[in-house]
Design a protein around this motif. Structure first.
Motif, mmCIF file in Angstrom:
data_model
loop_
_atom_site.group_PDB
_atom_site.id
_atom_site.type_symbol
_atom_site.label_atom_id
_atom_site.label_comp_id
_atom_site.label_asym_id
_atom_site.label_seq_id
_atom_site.Cartn_x
_atom_site.Cartn_y
_atom_site.Cartn_z
ATOM 1 N N ASP A 36 14.690 -0.163 23.837
ATOM 2 C CA ASP A 36 14.896 0.950 22.902
ATOM 3 C C ASP A 36 14.180 0.698 21.582
ATOM 4 O O ASP A 36 13.569 1.608 21.003
ATOM 5 N N TYR A 37 14.265 -0.531 21.108
ATOM 6 C CA TYR A 37 13.619 -0.860 19.842
ATOM 7 C C TYR A 37 12.099 -0.837 19.977
ATOM 8 O O TYR A 37 11.387 -0.502 19.027
ATOM 9 N N LEU A 38 11.603 -1.212 21.150
ATOM 10 C CA LEU A 38 10.156 -1.150 21.357
ATOM 11 C C LEU A 38 9.677 0.297 21.306
ATOM 12 O O LEU A 38 8.628 0.606 20.720
ATOM 13 N N THR A 39 10.467 1.206 21.889
ATOM 14 C CA THR A 39 10.098 2.624 21.884
ATOM 15 C C THR A 39 10.033 3.168 20.463
ATOM 16 O O THR A 39 9.070 3.860 20.086
ATOM 17 N N THR A 40 11.042 2.843 19.673
ATOM 18 C CA THR A 40 11.047 3.349 18.291
ATOM 19 C C THR A 40 9.965 2.678 17.456
ATOM 20 O O THR A 40 9.398 3.296 16.558
ATOM 21 N N TYR A 41 9.664 1.422 17.754
ATOM 22 C CA TYR A 41 8.586 0.730 17.033
ATOM 23 C C TYR A 41 7.248 1.374 17.334
ATOM 24 O O TYR A 41 6.409 1.562 16.437
ATOM 25 N N ARG A 42 7.027 1.753 18.587
ATOM 26 C CA ARG A 42 5.753 2.379 18.965
ATOM 27 C C ARG A 42 5.569 3.745 18.302
ATOM 28 O O ARG A 42 4.439 4.225 18.176
ATOM 29 N N ASP A 43 6.653 4.375 17.860
ATOM 30 C CA ASP A 43 6.537 5.660 17.186
ATOM 31 C C ASP A 43 6.067 5.517 15.742
ATOM 32 O O ASP A 43 5.647 6.507 15.123
ATOM 33 N N THR A 44 6.119 4.288 15.222
ATOM 34 C CA THR A 44 5.760 4.061 13.825
ATOM 35 C C THR A 44 4.268 3.763 13.682
ATOM 36 O O THR A 44 3.554 3.528 14.662
ATOM 37 N N PHE A 45 3.826 3.747 12.432
ATOM 38 C CA PHE A 45 2.430 3.396 12.146
ATOM 39 C C PHE A 45 2.123 1.987 12.638
ATOM 40 O O PHE A 45 1.076 1.743 13.239
ATOM 41 N N HIS A 46 3.050 1.058 12.369
ATOM 42 C CA HIS A 46 2.853 -0.333 12.811
ATOM 43 C C HIS A 46 2.659 -0.397 14.318
ATOM 44 O O HIS A 46 1.748 -1.061 14.819
ATOM 45 N N GLN A 63 -3.230 -6.932 12.283
ATOM 46 C CA GLN A 63 -3.128 -7.047 10.824
ATOM 47 C C GLN A 63 -1.881 -6.370 10.268
ATOM 48 O O GLN A 63 -1.534 -6.544 9.111
ATOM 49 N N VAL A 64 -1.199 -5.576 11.084
ATOM 50 C CA VAL A 64 0.021 -4.916 10.624
ATOM 51 C C VAL A 64 1.234 -5.635 11.202
ATOM 52 O O VAL A 64 1.110 -6.520 12.046
ATOM 53 N N ALA A 65 2.418 -5.224 10.754
ATOM 54 C CA ALA A 65 3.639 -5.942 11.110
ATOM 55 C C ALA A 65 3.961 -5.852 12.600
ATOM 56 O O ALA A 65 3.878 -4.784 13.213
ATOM 57 N N THR A 66 4.311 -6.988 13.159
ATOM 58 C CA THR A 66 4.828 -7.063 14.527
ATOM 59 C C THR A 66 6.310 -7.410 14.445
ATOM 60 O O THR A 66 6.872 -7.548 13.359
ATOM 61 N N CYS A 67 6.945 -7.589 15.598
ATOM 62 C CA CYS A 67 8.370 -7.925 15.610
ATOM 63 C C CYS A 67 8.653 -9.184 14.792
ATOM 64 O O CYS A 67 9.574 -9.224 13.965
ATOM 65 N N ALA A 68 7.850 -10.232 15.030
ATOM 66 C CA ALA A 68 8.079 -11.511 14.369
ATOM 67 C C ALA A 68 7.800 -11.445 12.879
ATOM 68 O O ALA A 68 8.369 -12.231 12.114
ATOM 69 N N SER A 69 6.958 -10.514 12.454
ATOM 70 C CA SER A 69 6.650 -10.396 11.028
ATOM 71 C C SER A 69 7.902 -10.078 10.228
ATOM 72 O O SER A 69 8.060 -10.532 9.090
ATOM 73 N N CYS A 70 8.794 -9.300 10.817
ATOM 74 C CA CYS A 70 10.012 -8.903 10.114
ATOM 75 C C CYS A 70 11.226 -9.740 10.516
ATOM 76 O O CYS A 70 12.029 -10.126 9.659
#
Length: 445
Positions: free
Chosen positions: A328-338, A348-355
């Motif tokens: 579910d979190y992957l789906t919502t992450y893919r909807d974002t700019f990142h 160069q943009v934020a991944t899961c581990a970045s946050c």
């Protein structure tokens, strides 16, 4: 010969002169010894001296005794036939043994005879039979053979898999060397090649139906494989560091070093600091609580294809690994700019581990978490230097399907969906009616 006889006669004359001088100078209080007694004494002494000198002379004249040649060793007897490079049996199979390679082996240097392994051969009864009994390594290496019989290789052999590795596949035959020897097949630097002779052989992998496919090539291209080929060779892990040596067990066995239950500890033998962080994180705590589904090292890093964590390929690919559990979190992450940028392969943009961090991942409710209310601004500022409290109020995992979490987004998304449906429906009907009108006008004309 004449020279030696002359020398012996000269020695006899010299001894006689010494005797005469000593006889006249001998301090004897009895002055009444007769001349006859002296003559007898002189005669006896001369006989003894003569015998001694003749014995010495005979030693000079005698030929030197032949030196006995050392007995031929059993190994030399065997190599008299098998040492020939073109030695073959009746079927044309090579039975040659390199004398130089055998001489460097641990068995030769330990003084072990060929017949110690080939017990059905006697150097007194040659030529021996062509069909010999298999060598029983357990005669000397009982502990190791017992361990091997319980391994994945030993069990495969008992199950009829004739290509499963045996002692000689890993250690060699007549050229076995100690593991510390750089030329040994089981030396740390050579184990990758030794294991890959089976697990990196595509034909044998298919024949034996080895799990994991061509593991040899995967490992060779991994961070561990590259380290083994470089300056960090002595410190880089190889196959046996993870799987063991004579106690290699299937991954499904609970006692296996690579079973899910033991993977963190196995990796932790090298990565101790990382293991400590992992155990204090949410994943480690879940595992300690008995949740066997909790992710371990290999879920994120893989087993044999481990890449450098700073490589763009790994950073973008590991997002999918996170999504394996957090779909579910992957789906919502893919909807974002990142998410959309990383989907294109850019890191160069934020991944899961970045946050969320990599190993010490904590829930947002934990004040120590990188995504807690206390730390969120600081976390965002690693990329967005001017990030403020208002900036971080944005929901990075906003879901248009979750009315409770994001009611505005939910209704806005629903409005857009119906708007699109309405627009396409209206103009679809409009186009259909327009087409119908054109057809009717043509018919009327």
């Amino acid at each position: 010969m004449a020279l030696r006889r002359g020398t012996a006669t000269a020695r006899l004359t010299h001894v006689n002169a010494i005797f005469e001088a000593s006889l006249h100078s001998w301090p004897n209080p009895r002055r009444d010894i007769s001349v006859k007694g002296s003559a007898m004494l002189r005669s006896s002494f001369l006989r003894i001296a003569t015998v001694l000198l003749l014995s010495a002379a005979s030693t000079c004249w005698a030929k030197p005794a032949p030196v006995a040649s050392p007995a031929t060793s059993p190994n030399d007897t065997c190599l008299a036939c098998h040492g020939a490079s073109d030695a073959k049996d009746s079927a044309g199979k090579s039975i040659a043994v390199s004398a130089d390679a055998f001489a460097q082996s641990i068995h030769a240097q330990s003084g072990i005879a060929c017949t110690s392994c080939h017990a059905d051969v006697s150097v007194d009864k040659l030529p021996h039979g062509e069909k010999l009994k298999p060598v029983a390594c357990a005669n000397c290496h009982d502990k190791q053979v017992k361990e091997y019989s319980a391994t994945v290789h030993g069990m495969a052999r008992r199950g009829g898999n004739s290509v499963a590795a045996t002692c000689t596949d890993c250690h060699g035959k007549h050229d076995i060397r100690p593991s510390k020897d750089p030329a040994s097949r089981t030396n740390h630097a050579n184990l990758e090649a030794t294991c890959s002779s089976c697990h990196g052989n595509a034909a044998l992998v298919a024949q034996a139906k080895l799990p994991g496919g061509n593991i040899g090539s995967e490992f060779h291209d991994s961070i561990h494989g590259r380290a083994l080929a470089g300056a960090a060779q002595s410190a880089a892990p190889t196959c046996t560091n993870c799987h063991g040596t004579h106690n290699i067990l299937p991954v499904g066995e609970e006692a296996s070093r690579v079973n899910r239950a033991h993977v963190p500890e196995t990796c932790g033998t090298c990565h101790g600091a990382v293991l400590a962080k992992f155990n204090s994180g949410q994943h480690g705590k879940m595992r300690q609580a008995g949740n066997t589904a909790a992710p371990v090292c290999t879920d994120c890093h893989s087993a044999h294809e481990i890449q450098r964590h700073e490589s763009p390929k790994f950073q973008t690919a590991v997002i999918g690994q996170c999504g394996g559990c957090h779909a579910d979190y992957l789906t919502t992450y893919r909807d974002t700019f990142h998410g959309q940028v990383t989907a294109l392969g850019y890191s160069q943009v934020a991944t899961c581990a970045s946050c969320h961090g990599a190993h010490e991942i904590l829930p947002a409710s934990n004040p120590a978490s990188t995504v807690s209310a206390e730390n969120r601004v600081k976390t965002c500022q690693t990329c967005h230097a001017n990030a403020s409290a208002k900036f971080v109020s944005w929901d990075p995992h906003a879901s248009r399907e979750d009315k409770t979490r994001n009611p505005i987004y939910f209704y806005a998304a629903k409005f857009m969906e119906w708007l699109l449906i309405g627009v396409f429906a209206f103009f679809g009907l409009h186009t259909l009616f327009w087409f119908a009108r054109l057809v009717i006008d043509k018919v009327r004309r």
